[in-house]
Design a protein around this motif. Sequence first.
Motif, PDB file in Angstrom:
ATOM      1  N   ALA A  76      -2.362  12.460   9.435  1.00  0.00           N
ATOM      2  CA  ALA A  76      -1.050  12.966   9.029  1.00  0.00           C
ATOM      3  C   ALA A  76      -0.028  12.842  10.156  1.00  0.00           C
ATOM      4  O   ALA A  76       1.132  12.477   9.910  1.00  0.00           O
ATOM      5  N   THR A  77      -0.451  13.114  11.378  1.00  0.00           N
ATOM      6  CA  THR A  77       0.475  13.017  12.514  1.00  0.00           C
ATOM      7  C   THR A  77       0.875  11.578  12.786  1.00  0.00           C
ATOM      8  O   THR A  77       2.056  11.285  13.044  1.00  0.00           O
ATOM      9  N   ALA A  78      -0.106  10.682  12.752  1.00  0.00           N
ATOM     10  CA  ALA A  78       0.193   9.273  13.012  1.00  0.00           C
ATOM     11  C   ALA A  78       1.160   8.707  11.970  1.00  0.00           C
ATOM     12  O   ALA A  78       2.115   7.993  12.304  1.00  0.00           O
ATOM     13  N   MET A  79       0.917   9.042  10.700  1.00  0.00           N
ATOM     14  CA  MET A  79       1.809   8.534   9.659  1.00  0.00           C
ATOM     15  C   MET A  79       3.170   9.222   9.716  1.00  0.00           C
ATOM     16  O   MET A  79       4.220   8.573   9.530  1.00  0.00           O
ATOM     17  N   GLY A  80       3.177  10.522   9.971  1.00  0.00           N
ATOM     18  CA  GLY A  80       4.437  11.259   9.965  1.00  0.00           C
ATOM     19  C   GLY A  80       5.358  10.952  11.130  1.00  0.00           C
ATOM     20  O   GLY A  80       6.550  11.282  11.083  1.00  0.00           O
ATOM     21  N   VAL A 109       1.003  11.806   3.883  1.00  0.00           N
ATOM     22  CA  VAL A 109       1.188  12.852   4.896  1.00  0.00           C
ATOM     23  C   VAL A 109       0.922  14.229   4.293  1.00  0.00           C
ATOM     24  O   VAL A 109       0.220  15.072   4.887  1.00  0.00           O
ATOM     25  N   ILE A 110       1.448  14.475   3.103  1.00  0.00           N
ATOM     26  CA  ILE A 110       1.264  15.786   2.469  1.00  0.00           C
ATOM     27  C   ILE A 110      -0.207  16.031   2.141  1.00  0.00           C
ATOM     28  O   ILE A 110      -0.748  17.124   2.389  1.00  0.00           O
ATOM     29  N   GLY A 111      -0.876  15.028   1.584  1.00  0.00           N
ATOM     30  CA  GLY A 111      -2.281  15.193   1.209  1.00  0.00           C
ATOM     31  C   GLY A 111      -3.177  15.465   2.410  1.00  0.00           C
ATOM     32  O   GLY A 111      -4.033  16.365   2.373  1.00  0.00           O
ATOM     33  N   ASN A 112      -3.000  14.721   3.492  1.00  0.00           N
ATOM     34  CA  ASN A 112      -3.831  14.930   4.676  1.00  0.00           C
ATOM     35  C   ASN A 112      -3.502  16.250   5.366  1.00  0.00           C
ATOM     36  O   ASN A 112      -4.404  16.917   5.900  1.00  0.00           O
ATOM     37  N   ALA A 113      -2.234  16.631   5.362  1.00  0.00           N
ATOM     38  CA  ALA A 113      -1.868  17.911   5.964  1.00  0.00           C
ATOM     39  C   ALA A 113      -2.468  19.075   5.177  1.00  0.00           C
ATOM     40  O   ALA A 113      -2.961  20.057   5.768  1.00  0.00           O
ATOM     41  N   MET A 114      -2.442  18.995   3.847  1.00  0.00           N
ATOM     42  CA  MET A 114      -3.045  20.046   3.031  1.00  0.00           C
ATOM     43  C   MET A 114      -4.550  20.124   3.259  1.00  0.00           C
ATOM     44  O   MET A 114      -5.132  21.222   3.358  1.00  0.00           O
ATOM     45  N   ALA A 115      -5.210  18.969   3.337  1.00  0.00           N
ATOM     46  CA  ALA A 115      -6.653  18.968   3.586  1.00  0.00           C
ATOM     47  C   ALA A 115      -6.982  19.550   4.947  1.00  0.00           C
ATOM     48  O   ALA A 115      -7.950  20.312   5.096  1.00  0.00           O
TER      49      ALA A 115
END
Length: 218
Positions: A76-80, A109-115
């Motif tokens: 998520a950080t790398a993509m965001g 980003v949203i999906g990985n952050a939620m996970a």
Amino acid sequence: MDSSHSTKETGDIPIPITESKSSKKTPPVAAVSRWKKAFAAKKTAHQPPVSRWKRALGILDFILRICAIATTLAAATAMGTTNQQLPFFTQFFQFKADYTDLPAFTFFVIGNAMAGAYLVLSLPFSIVCIVRPHIIGARLMLLVFDTIAVPLITAAASAAASIVYLAHNGNSDANWVAICQQFDDFCQRVSGAVVASYIAALIFIFLVIVSAVALRRK
């Protein structure tokens, strides 16, 4: 003369004096100790024995969750934080690529952050499964939410992977040009984020298997 009776003369009338003896006898110390040991053994026999393999599964579950937290948050950080602006531009156009330009990357980003957030919240329950290996409620809850997280993280990674494929190869039928020759840094970062997300999805699958085995075996 009887040991339990004695007489004391007072004038001419003998008065018998009876020595009082306690009717209660104190139990021996050895008998009390044996009774306590037998009671403790009986109480312990009714308690379920702590299974080593279930505790080992709990430790493995905790380690896998730590690894999944690292991979999901890294993805998520790398993509965001991915964006690139080309050094050449015109008066009216600037050539810039940002993850917010593509809804698939935003969903990623949203999906990985939620996970990742769910994994952090699940750590206390994973510790409970280590301390109390035979508990069922916490393990069942982790199994349910891990199962829900698998399609979420897989869908996010698959959506982003399709865009990354087009960015690398393009599509001649749709006249989509590959942009990775110009935005090479952008493509490298998003490709690494997608790989990390797939690793996280694989770890989630292992978590589901661990929880299912812990619940199935007795």
